[in-house]
Design an enzyme around this catalytic site. Structure first.
Site, PDB file in Angstrom:
ATOM      1  N   SER A 130     -17.447  10.737  -3.434  1.00  0.00           N
ATOM      2  CA  SER A 130     -17.395   9.894  -4.311  1.00  0.00           C
ATOM      3  C   SER A 130     -17.854   8.482  -3.191  1.00  0.00           C
ATOM      4  O   SER A 130     -19.017   7.421  -3.651  1.00  0.00           O
ATOM      5  CB  SER A 130     -16.138   9.379  -4.677  1.00  0.00           C
ATOM      6  OG  SER A 130     -14.971   9.086  -4.155  1.00  0.00           O
ATOM      7  N   LYS A 159     -16.934  -1.242  -0.778  1.00  0.00           N
ATOM      8  CA  LYS A 159     -18.767  -1.674  -0.508  1.00  0.00           C
ATOM      9  C   LYS A 159     -18.417  -2.983   0.037  1.00  0.00           C
ATOM     10  O   LYS A 159     -17.715  -3.389   0.177  1.00  0.00           O
ATOM     11  CB  LYS A 159     -18.884  -2.816  -2.322  1.00  0.00           C
ATOM     12  CG  LYS A 159     -18.521  -1.372  -3.587  1.00  0.00           C
ATOM     13  CD  LYS A 159     -20.026  -0.552  -3.395  1.00  0.00           C
ATOM     14  CE  LYS A 159     -20.876   0.332  -4.225  1.00  0.00           C
ATOM     15  NZ  LYS A 159     -19.551   1.330  -4.559  1.00  0.00           N
TER      16      LYS A 159
END
Lengths: 223, 223
Positions: free
Chosen positions: A143, A182
DNA sequence: TTGACAATAGAATGAATGTTCGACTACAAT
DNA sequence: ATTGTAGTCGAACATTCATTCTATTGTCAA
């Protein structure tokens, strides 16, 4: 450094083959195997060059014994003297990153972790932070692949619920119901989350639905 | 500790003799030598017990090869006092990976590394290998992005010029004129190089034009 | 050119070495 | 008692393997 210069091409080849064969097989090659590997058609020629290498002090031979060849210590890549330094720290390996669940970090200080769940890392990997405020997670699944982080990788975080522009953070997006890694950028009234992977595109979220769980310090991957 | 308890007296003796012979001679003993040393009168009995030790996972044998016996890593008596005491090692940071050039690894013995070029890593990251046969490279640019390795990452290699199937290796492809990090698979008369990134496709190369430079042990990324 | 010498190839030899098979013993389980 | 299994021995067998000998080629110096 050594007198490899004075050796013939074939003799260097023999030495090189010996090293890899020994490393791969755990025992020395036969004269014939050396010949095949180095393109020598006659066992006597191998024998001849082997004796040359013995003269040069790079090999030792046990006569009349099969595979009775060994590399001299000078021929092996010897471990250099390495000086130790106490520069490791132990950080808790608290669990796994699962994209569909928030990271569960024991928020309390003075938490007691099991010995088995501790990860020993070089101090340099903590980026100057105290080991007490650092934790590690093992990534499960692909993921996080757009952050160049794969299955089984270990990520080191500093516990914090805020971020500066450009920080790499683990954020829980409750609108999407997932945790992601991120780069963080505050842009006006929204937040841009930029994947590490240059070909992936950014996503934009509302600050209200963006829970920062920690800042990434390092990534470790054992192959 | 290990399951040496379940071994017979003879099997323990064989193991012990293997260790000392290997240490003294530099190559493994023959079946007959083992027999003489352990008081076994028949080569078939030695053969029998050797196979038992293989089943127990303590030995590996190369069939029909003289002296084709090797100790499994679990069977070696480790110098644990030394290893356990140290938790970090220093490995040379020899340079950068540049896609368009072979990795320059100082192959010669007695090489002296500058103190500044040493990287201190946790011993666990070396995968059990001696620090002397490990080196590190800093990745420049995004050429290794399909191996999930980005700009600035540090890759730890073990020096070796061969590979087993599934190994992650740095290979110099002289037909393409570049170094790349891929998983290595020998398939018939050609070599498949499989990128780590699951969405990338494999490339196939001729073994003659495929120079293995080292096997990847770990990847370290500081954010 | 000649001679000495290093390097090589090919083949033959004999010893070293792994493998296989039949037979025997000891011991435990059925 | 019977069966089965692990361990053993001895011998025969088939290769593997190091060694040795002879011959050829190329190089370099006298």
């Amino acid at each position: 450094m050594r007198e490899r210069n004075k050796l013939s091409e074939r003799q260097r080849g023999i030495l090189r083959f010996m090293e890899t064969y020994l490393d791969m097989q755990g025992f020395p090659p036969t004269i014939r195997e050396i010949g095949e590997a180095t393109g020598i058609n006659s066992t006597s020629v191998v024998n001849y060059n082997l004796n040359k290498l013995v003269e040069a002090g790079l090999l030792q031979r046990a006569s009349a014994k099969s595979r009775g060849i060994r590399l001299t210590s000078t021929a092996k890549s010897l471990p250099k003297a390495v000086i130790a330094a106490r520069t490791t720290a132990r950080v808790p390996l608290v669990g796994q990153i699962v994209a569909s669940a928030p990271v569960a970090v024991p928020d309390d200080v003075g938490y007691y972790y099991d010995e088995d769940d501790m990860l020993e890392v070089s101090l340099a990997m903590l980026g100057g932070f105290d080991a007490a405020e650092v934790f590690a997670l093992r990534v499960k699944g692909d993921s996080m692949i757009d952050a160049m982080i794969g299955d089984g990788d270990i990520v080191l975080f500093r516990k914090q619920n805020y971020a500066e522009n450009g920080d790499m953070v683990a954020v829980w997006l409750d609108e999407r119901g997932e945790t992601t890694l991120k780069r963080f950028y505050h842009e006006g009234d929204r937040i841009r989350l930029q994947p590490e992977h240059p070909t992936m595109k950014a996503i934009y979220v509302d600050p209200m639905h963006c829970l920062i769980q920690g800042r990434v310090l390092s990534v470790i991957r054992h192959i």
